[in-house]
Design a protein around this motif. Structure first.
Motif, PDB file in Angstrom:
ATOM      1  N   ALA A   1      32.062 -42.593  -0.590  1.00  0.00           N
ATOM      2  CA  ALA A   1      31.114 -41.563  -1.001  1.00  0.00           C
ATOM      3  C   ALA A   1      30.308 -42.020  -2.202  1.00  0.00           C
ATOM      4  O   ALA A   1      29.119 -41.686  -2.328  1.00  0.00           O
ATOM      5  CB  ALA A   1      31.850 -40.271  -1.329  1.00  0.00           C
ATOM      6  N   ALA A   2      30.883 -42.831  -3.074  1.00  0.00           N
ATOM      7  CA  ALA A   2      30.174 -43.326  -4.252  1.00  0.00           C
ATOM      8  C   ALA A   2      29.155 -44.397  -3.873  1.00  0.00           C
ATOM      9  O   ALA A   2      28.129 -44.552  -4.540  1.00  0.00           O
ATOM     10  CB  ALA A   2      31.174 -43.867  -5.269  1.00  0.00           C
ATOM     11  N   LYS A   3      29.377 -45.186  -2.799  1.00  0.00           N
ATOM     12  CA  LYS A   3      28.478 -46.263  -2.387  1.00  0.00           C
ATOM     13  C   LYS A   3      27.229 -45.735  -1.694  1.00  0.00           C
ATOM     14  O   LYS A   3      26.198 -46.385  -1.729  1.00  0.00           O
ATOM     15  CB  LYS A   3      29.213 -47.221  -1.440  1.00  0.00           C
ATOM     16  CG  LYS A   3      30.259 -48.056  -2.133  1.00  0.00           C
ATOM     17  CD  LYS A   3      30.945 -48.958  -1.145  1.00  0.00           C
ATOM     18  CE  LYS A   3      32.088 -49.711  -1.800  1.00  0.00           C
ATOM     19  NZ  LYS A   3      32.815 -50.533  -0.835  1.00  0.00           N
ATOM     20  N   LYS A   4      27.322 -44.568  -1.041  1.00  0.00           N
ATOM     21  CA  LYS A   4      26.170 -44.029  -0.327  1.00  0.00           C
ATOM     22  C   LYS A   4      25.102 -43.618  -1.330  1.00  0.00           C
ATOM     23  O   LYS A   4      25.411 -42.994  -2.344  1.00  0.00           O
ATOM     24  CB  LYS A   4      26.572 -42.820   0.515  1.00  0.00           C
ATOM     25  CG  LYS A   4      27.439 -43.162   1.704  1.00  0.00           C
ATOM     26  CD  LYS A   4      27.749 -41.909   2.486  1.00  0.00           C
ATOM     27  CE  LYS A   4      28.690 -42.226   3.632  1.00  0.00           C
ATOM     28  NZ  LYS A   4      29.080 -41.016   4.369  1.00  0.00           N
ATOM     29  N   PRO A   5      23.843 -43.965  -1.052  1.00  0.00           N
ATOM     30  CA  PRO A   5      22.774 -43.551  -1.980  1.00  0.00           C
ATOM     31  C   PRO A   5      22.531 -42.043  -1.863  1.00  0.00           C
ATOM     32  O   PRO A   5      22.687 -41.449  -0.805  1.00  0.00           O
ATOM     33  CB  PRO A   5      21.565 -44.340  -1.516  1.00  0.00           C
ATOM     34  CG  PRO A   5      21.822 -44.634  -0.085  1.00  0.00           C
ATOM     35  CD  PRO A   5      23.313 -44.762   0.055  1.00  0.00           C
ATOM     36  N   LYS A   6      22.137 -41.462  -2.954  1.00  0.00           N
ATOM     37  CA  LYS A   6      21.840 -40.039  -2.970  1.00  0.00           C
ATOM     38  C   LYS A   6      20.526 -39.806  -2.242  1.00  0.00           C
ATOM     39  O   LYS A   6      19.569 -40.568  -2.420  1.00  0.00           O
ATOM     40  CB  LYS A   6      21.731 -39.516  -4.399  1.00  0.00           C
ATOM     41  CG  LYS A   6      23.040 -39.483  -5.136  1.00  0.00           C
ATOM     42  CD  LYS A   6      22.865 -38.846  -6.493  1.00  0.00           C
ATOM     43  CE  LYS A   6      24.172 -38.776  -7.229  1.00  0.00           C
ATOM     44  NZ  LYS A   6      24.021 -38.168  -8.549  1.00  0.00           N
ATOM     45  N   PRO A   7      20.456 -38.756  -1.443  1.00  0.00           N
ATOM     46  CA  PRO A   7      19.189 -38.494  -0.765  1.00  0.00           C
ATOM     47  C   PRO A   7      18.126 -38.020  -1.772  1.00  0.00           C
ATOM     48  O   PRO A   7      18.440 -37.320  -2.728  1.00  0.00           O
ATOM     49  CB  PRO A   7      19.539 -37.391   0.231  1.00  0.00           C
ATOM     50  CG  PRO A   7      20.757 -36.749  -0.310  1.00  0.00           C
ATOM     51  CD  PRO A   7      21.492 -37.817  -1.069  1.00  0.00           C
ATOM     52  N   LYS A   8      16.890 -38.478  -1.515  1.00  0.00           N
ATOM     53  CA  LYS A   8      15.805 -38.113  -2.415  1.00  0.00           C
ATOM     54  C   LYS A   8      15.350 -36.698  -2.087  1.00  0.00           C
ATOM     55  O   LYS A   8      15.127 -36.354  -0.930  1.00  0.00           O
ATOM     56  CB  LYS A   8      14.646 -39.090  -2.246  1.00  0.00           C
ATOM     57  CG  LYS A   8      13.550 -38.871  -3.237  1.00  0.00           C
ATOM     58  CD  LYS A   8      12.461 -39.894  -3.080  1.00  0.00           C
ATOM     59  CE  LYS A   8      11.363 -39.635  -4.110  1.00  0.00           C
ATOM     60  NZ  LYS A   8      10.241 -40.536  -3.933  1.00  0.00           N
ATOM     61  N   ILE A   9      15.219 -35.894  -3.130  1.00  0.00           N
ATOM     62  CA  ILE A   9      14.793 -34.510  -2.952  1.00  0.00           C
ATOM     63  C   ILE A   9      13.277 -34.474  -3.085  1.00  0.00           C
ATOM     64  O   ILE A   9      12.716 -34.877  -4.101  1.00  0.00           O
ATOM     65  CB  ILE A   9      15.456 -33.584  -3.991  1.00  0.00           C
ATOM     66  CG1 ILE A   9      16.981 -33.625  -3.846  1.00  0.00           C
ATOM     67  CG2 ILE A   9      14.929 -32.162  -3.850  1.00  0.00           C
ATOM     68  CD1 ILE A   9      17.733 -32.882  -4.913  1.00  0.00           C
ATOM     69  N   ILE A  10      12.625 -34.038  -2.024  1.00  0.00           N
ATOM     70  CA  ILE A  10      11.167 -33.962  -2.017  1.00  0.00           C
ATOM     71  C   ILE A  10      10.767 -32.605  -2.579  1.00  0.00           C
ATOM     72  O   ILE A  10      11.265 -31.561  -2.146  1.00  0.00           O
ATOM     73  CB  ILE A  10      10.624 -34.132  -0.581  1.00  0.00           C
ATOM     74  CG1 ILE A  10      11.091 -35.472  -0.030  1.00  0.00           C
ATOM     75  CG2 ILE A  10       9.116 -34.011  -0.557  1.00  0.00           C
ATOM     76  CD1 ILE A  10      10.838 -35.629   1.440  1.00  0.00           C
TER      77      ILE A  10
END
Length: 193
Positions: free
Chosen positions: A173-182
């Protein structure tokens, strides 16, 4: 009947099963009172309409006893008149005593503590080294019986969880990039005149 030790608490009678017209009609009330005035001229009456009872207070207990003996279970206005001696309760002091001082402090603490009061120091925690040693020996995936079962009690068994799987899930879970909030676009402004 022997009246030598007759106490004054028997100076009143309670009349039960009285016709309801006694409470509302003055003529019936005077007829009822006349029954008891023959035994005592200073008799007083207290009417309890909601209880359908009348308290009859005599000036001496002998008059009350005589009235009870002669009028109990007699008929008045088609109903059987039942008379009982009024019971009184003597508690001593009519006011309640305040609680003991130590209980008063527990109910509502005073603005300042009582004289001689000292705050108790908290005891130092007890460290059970046997328990710590037993916990350190536990390995993942193993189970340990802490308390054996008897006829009346169940057994207590501890199952140690595998911590490797939980750590791997946290790392993924820490390796996954955070989704960008538009950012949401602001609606067009149209003035309304």
């Amino acid at each position: 009947m022997h009246f030598r030790n007759f106490d004054y608490i028997f100076g009143s009678l309670i009349a039960c099963a009285v016709d309801s017209s006694v409470f509302s009609q003055p003529e019936t009330r005077t007829r009822f009172e006349a029954l008891f005035r023959t035994y005592d001229k200073d008799v007083t009456f207290q009417y309890f309409k909601s209880f359908k009872r009348i308290r009859i207070n005599f000036s001496n207990p002998l008059s009350a006893a005589d009235a009870k003996i002669r009028l109990h279970k007699t008929e008045f206005l088609g109903k059987e008149l039942k008379l009982y001696f009024a019971q009184t309760l003597h508690i001593g002091n009519p006011h309640l005593a305040p609680p003991d001082p130590e209980k008063q402090f527990l109910i509502s603490p005073p603005a300042s503590p009582p004289v001689g009061w000292k705050q108790a120091d908290d005891a130092t925690p007890v460290i059970n080294y046997d328990l710590l040693y037993a916990i350190s020996k536990l390995g993942p995936g193993e189970k340990y019986e802490l308390h054996a079962a008897t006829d009346s009690t169940p057994s207590v068994v501890v199952h140690v969880c595998d911590s490797d799987e939980e750590e791997e899930e946290e790392e993924d879970a820490a390796k996954k990039p955070k989704p960008k909030i538009i950012q949401t676009r602001r609606p067009d402004y149209a003035p309304s005149y």
